[in-house]
Scaffold this active site. Structure first.
Site, PDB file in Angstrom:
ATOM      1  N   CYS A   2      35.471  47.236  35.878  1.00  0.00           N
ATOM      2  CA  CYS A   2      35.745  45.805  36.019  1.00  0.00           C
ATOM      3  C   CYS A   2      36.553  45.353  34.821  1.00  0.00           C
ATOM      4  CB  CYS A   2      34.436  45.033  36.058  1.00  0.00           C
ATOM      5  SG  CYS A   2      33.289  45.636  37.292  1.00  0.00           S
ATOM      6  N   ASN A 102      30.720  45.084  32.430  1.00  0.00           N
ATOM      7  CA  ASN A 102      31.563  46.153  32.994  1.00  0.00           C
ATOM      8  C   ASN A 102      30.855  47.475  32.691  1.00  0.00           C
ATOM      9  OD1 ASN A 102      33.553  47.974  33.740  1.00  0.00           O
ATOM     10  ND2 ASN A 102      34.605  47.805  31.761  1.00  0.00           N
ATOM     11  N   GLU A 486      45.510  70.573  50.109  1.00  0.00           N
ATOM     12  CA  GLU A 486      45.624  69.361  49.275  1.00  0.00           C
ATOM     13  C   GLU A 486      46.819  69.453  48.331  1.00  0.00           C
ATOM     14  OE1 GLU A 486      44.797  65.626  47.483  1.00  0.00           O
ATOM     15  OE2 GLU A 486      44.597  66.520  49.469  1.00  0.00           O
ATOM     16  N   LYS A 490      49.923  66.788  48.287  1.00  0.00           N
ATOM     17  CA  LYS A 490      50.326  66.043  47.075  1.00  0.00           C
ATOM     18  C   LYS A 490      51.822  66.219  46.826  1.00  0.00           C
ATOM     19  CE  LYS A 490      47.459  63.625  46.490  1.00  0.00           C
ATOM     20  NZ  LYS A 490      46.492  63.811  47.495  1.00  0.00           N
ATOM     21  N   HIS A 509      50.225  86.676  59.897  1.00  0.00           N
ATOM     22  CA  HIS A 509      50.311  86.328  61.315  1.00  0.00           C
ATOM     23  C   HIS A 509      51.497  85.408  61.600  1.00  0.00           C
ATOM     24  CE1 HIS A 509      46.463  88.296  61.549  1.00  0.00           C
ATOM     25  NE2 HIS A 509      46.052  87.546  60.549  1.00  0.00           N
ATOM     26  N   LYS A 608      48.697  52.656  50.460  1.00  0.00           N
ATOM     27  CA  LYS A 608      47.468  53.161  49.851  1.00  0.00           C
ATOM     28  C   LYS A 608      46.342  53.215  50.872  1.00  0.00           C
ATOM     29  CE  LYS A 608      44.709  54.706  46.820  1.00  0.00           C
ATOM     30  NZ  LYS A 608      44.810  56.127  46.515  1.00  0.00           N
TER      31      LYS A 608
HETATM   32  C1  AGP Z   1      46.358  60.785  49.965  1.00  0.00           C
HETATM   33  O1  AGP Z   1      46.977  60.975  48.780  1.00  0.00           O
HETATM   34  C2  AGP Z   1      46.940  59.743  50.823  1.00  0.00           C
HETATM   35  N1  AGP Z   1      46.999  58.512  50.176  1.00  0.00           N
HETATM   36  C3  AGP Z   1      46.312  59.660  52.211  1.00  0.00           C
HETATM   37  O2  AGP Z   1      46.395  60.907  52.816  1.00  0.00           O
HETATM   38  C4  AGP Z   1      44.845  59.204  52.232  1.00  0.00           C
HETATM   39  O3  AGP Z   1      44.028  60.219  51.771  1.00  0.00           O
HETATM   40  C5  AGP Z   1      44.451  58.860  53.676  1.00  0.00           C
HETATM   41  O4  AGP Z   1      45.276  57.824  54.120  1.00  0.00           O
HETATM   42  C6  AGP Z   1      42.983  58.453  53.772  1.00  0.00           C
HETATM   43  O5  AGP Z   1      42.754  57.289  53.049  1.00  0.00           O
HETATM   44  P1  AGP Z   1      41.260  56.804  52.773  1.00  0.00           P
HETATM   45  O6  AGP Z   1      40.585  57.856  51.939  1.00  0.00           O
HETATM   46  O7  AGP Z   1      41.398  55.500  52.059  1.00  0.00           O
HETATM   47  O8  AGP Z   1      40.595  56.670  54.115  1.00  0.00           O
END
Ligand code: AGP
Length: 613
Positions: A2, A102, A486, A490, A509, A608
């Site tokens: 916070c 906080n 992952e 990224k 394969h 996001k």
């Molecule tokens: C990951 O880096 C991305 N921003 C995206 O794949 C994300 O993980 C996905 O949209 C799921 O989001 P959430 O965890 O908020 O549900």
């Protein structure tokens, strides 16, 4: 995480507090509030939503122009969803003592029981409110000053705090204390400011005092005193803030993504905080108390998620089957919701989501509920829709994640899945001895991540050699296969390089046909049950002139013979390896994006939180 602000001086406090909160909004933005002393009273106003909502609510109230001392808070919820009652400031029953906090009070439920038995009445679900009640308990029973009451109260508290306290009976005083959460004091001309970081202060002064852990300060109109929490005076040096506002929000990092990568040791400590009972060596997850009996007897677990959260689910599958011996499946939420899924009796569905608002995950969750599943959430955003709609759940406590590319939320998702799997495993078949090995090793993970982070520049220099390659492969086995996925995601989402993650054994394969002169292939190859196999896979790629980048265990004397680059990570238990092996891949993607001039924190075409399908 916070943000708190405070002011004492000749000027009207209201607008200074509001402007300060706006500067700290990146720290948390789900609710906010102010407390200003005016005319014998503490005037408190607070509300859910962004700072602009509070500002509108306060507009025209004369008290924000008359009061010249006040404290304020912008919240990132950890305990209790974002609403009016849970917003700060919190007060004692008389409303004459107010606090903003906080951090996390780990023993808050024991303190709440004690204070309730003493007649205090709680109006929120937060851990922070116990501080207001506890301080007033001491203030009304023997402590002669506010600071004495705060010292006595903090003597009973375990956890972390950046804390500011006001009392209507001592109107020209703010008492602040710090342990584990940042707090600085701005020293102006005839005025003092306090804040979680300098961004809320530098508009007024560049002269600051940094409080250390276990220190307290008393700010009055006549001056400032600093003490340790053992009531020993300490002399503090005034220092100069040289950073710009943006730099401060970024804490000196170039991007929020890099800051969040480097925050992982702390975010994991926060995720573990209050959940590892080191006295009885057991795991406690209060958020599951209501459903634990059903969970222990569950016949099947289904993990739902999208993107990075789906990758966390894949690791969850390994964890729940390996540590809890529960049959587990992982589903793309977007497919599950339309597939007319079979949800048998005794199925528990876990929705993984950082934001708690992802449309596909929410819909898949509702589909599971309609079919009678017990539903849980592993979520970062407190009070988000998924958190509210599940039967129970566990919050990540990773703090707000600003960078679109998820990093610290991912590792905290793995930590929470591990805690749940261990808790269920211990109640189903696991020995106390095995549990204790995991608990001890989990505690060492933050430090081990710190050693990996030290290689950031080396990883940048290595990455620079390959940023012109438009196709990469990431390969792993077992717990580290999802880490290959992952790593590829990224790199794709922030550097716009095409990358594919695969189980290493799948290469033969088909995909091995892709390997040609100099193509970068990243192997996640720590010491584990399939280590010899992955060494073989590395040699298959080398034989076809691929460039091998290996993530390996410190002390490995073999892998470098077959690789062009090796990034070493500390050894740990196989189930915990993903917490270490993902870090170099986050850094690789970050550096590739920077070197290619991409907009790291706001990559093209991405949001996001994906709230549409
Ligand atoms: C990951 O880096 C991305 N921003 C995206 O794949 C994300 O993980 C996905 O949209 C799921 O989001 P959430 O965890 O908020 O549900």
């Amino acid at each position: 995480m916070c943000g708190i602000v405070g002011y004492i001086g000749p000027k009207p406090a209201g607008s200074i507090l509001i402007e300060g909160l706006k500067r700290l909004e990146y720290r948390g933005y789900d609710s906010s509030g102010v407390c200003i002393y005016d005319n014998g009273e503490l005037f408190i106003d607070k509300c859910p939503g962004r700072i602009s909502v509070l500002e509108e609510k306060l507009a025209g109230d004369p008290r924000i122009e008359t009061g010249t001392i006040g404290i304020a808070h912008t919240r990132w919820a950890t305990h209790g969803e974002p609403n009016q009652a849970n917003a700060h400031p919190h007060t004692d029953d008389s409303g004459r003592i107010a606090i903003v906090h906080n951090g996390i009070i780990e023993n808050y439920s024991a303190l709440k029981q004690f204070l309730t038995s003493k007649g205090h009445v709680f109006s929120s679900e937060t851990d922070s409110e116990v501080l207001a009640k506890l301080i007033s308990e001491f203030y009304n029973n023997g402590s002669s000053t506010l600071e004495d009451a705060v010292l006595a109260a903090l003597g009973e508290v375990s956890g972390t705090y950046g804390l500011a306290v006001m009392c209507a009976d001592e109107p020209d005083k703010i008492v602040v204390a710090r342990k584990g959460s940042p707090l600085i004091i701005g020293v102006g001309k005839d005025e003092y400011l306090i804040a979680s970081d300098a961004s809320a202060i530098i508009e007024h002064t560049a002269n600051v005092i940094y409080l250390n852990d276990n220190e307290l300060a008393i700010l009055t109109r006549d001056g400032l005193r600093t003490l340790t929490l053992d009531n020993v005076p300490v002399t503090k040096k005034i220092q100069q803030v040289e950073w710009t506002l943006e730099q401060i929000a970024l804490d000196g990092y170039d991007h929020f993504m890099l800051k969040e990568i480097f925050e992982q040791p702390d975010s994991i400590r926060m995720s573990l905080s209050g959940r590892l009972d080191m006295r009885d060596m057991r795991i406690q997850l209060g958020g599951l108390d209501q459903v634990v009996r059903d969970l222990v007897r569950t016949r099947k677990i289904v993990l739902l998620g999208c993107g990075t959260a789906w990758h966390a689910g894949l690791i969850g599958e390994y964890l729940f089957e390996d540590l809890a011996r529960i049959p587990t499946e992982v589903e793309y939420a977007s497919e599950f919701r339309y597939r007319n899924p079979i949800v048998e009796e005794g199925t528990s569905v876990i929705a993984l989501s950082q934001s708690g608002e992802t449309a596909d995950t929410l819909a898949a969750l509702r589909e599971s509920q309609d079919r009678g599943a017990l539903t849980l959430g592993i979520v970062n955003a407190v009070g988000s829709t998924i958190a509210r709609e599940t039967d129970a759940g566990v919050y990540l406590h990773a703090g707000p994640e600003i960078g679109v590319a998820s990093t610290k939320a991912f590792t905290c998702q793995l930590v929470v899945e591990t805690l749940i799997a261990l808790m269920l495993g211990r109640r189903r078949h696991m020995s106390q001895q095995t549990l204790e090995r995991y608990i001890e090793e989990l505690q060492k993970i933050p430090e081990k991540i710190e050693t990996v982070l030290k290689q950031s520049e080396q990883i940048r220099d290595m990455t620079a050699k390959y940023i012109d390659y438009e196709n990469w492969l990431f390969l792993g086995r077992g717990y580290n296969y999802p880490i290959a996925l992952e790593g590829a995601l990224k790199l794709k989402e922030i550097s716009y390089i095409h990358a594919e993650g695969l189980p290493a054994a799948e290469m033969k394969h088909g995909p091995i046909a892709l390997i040609h002169d100099g193509m970068p292939v990243v192997f996640i190859a720590p010491k584990c049950g399939t280590y010899e196999k992955i060494l073989g896979n590395i040699q298959e790629v080398k034989a076809r002139s691929g460039q091998v980048i290996a993530i390996a265990t410190e002390g490995d004397t073999e892998v470098h013979k077959h690789s062009d680059h090796v990034i070493y990570v500390p050894d740990t238990l196989e189930a915990l390896q993903p917490l270490l092996t993902v870090i170099p891949l986050q850094l690789l993607a970050y550096h590739a994006a920077v070197l290619r001039g991409c907009n790291v924190d706001k990559p093209r075409n991405l949001a996001k939180s994906v709230t549409v399908e």
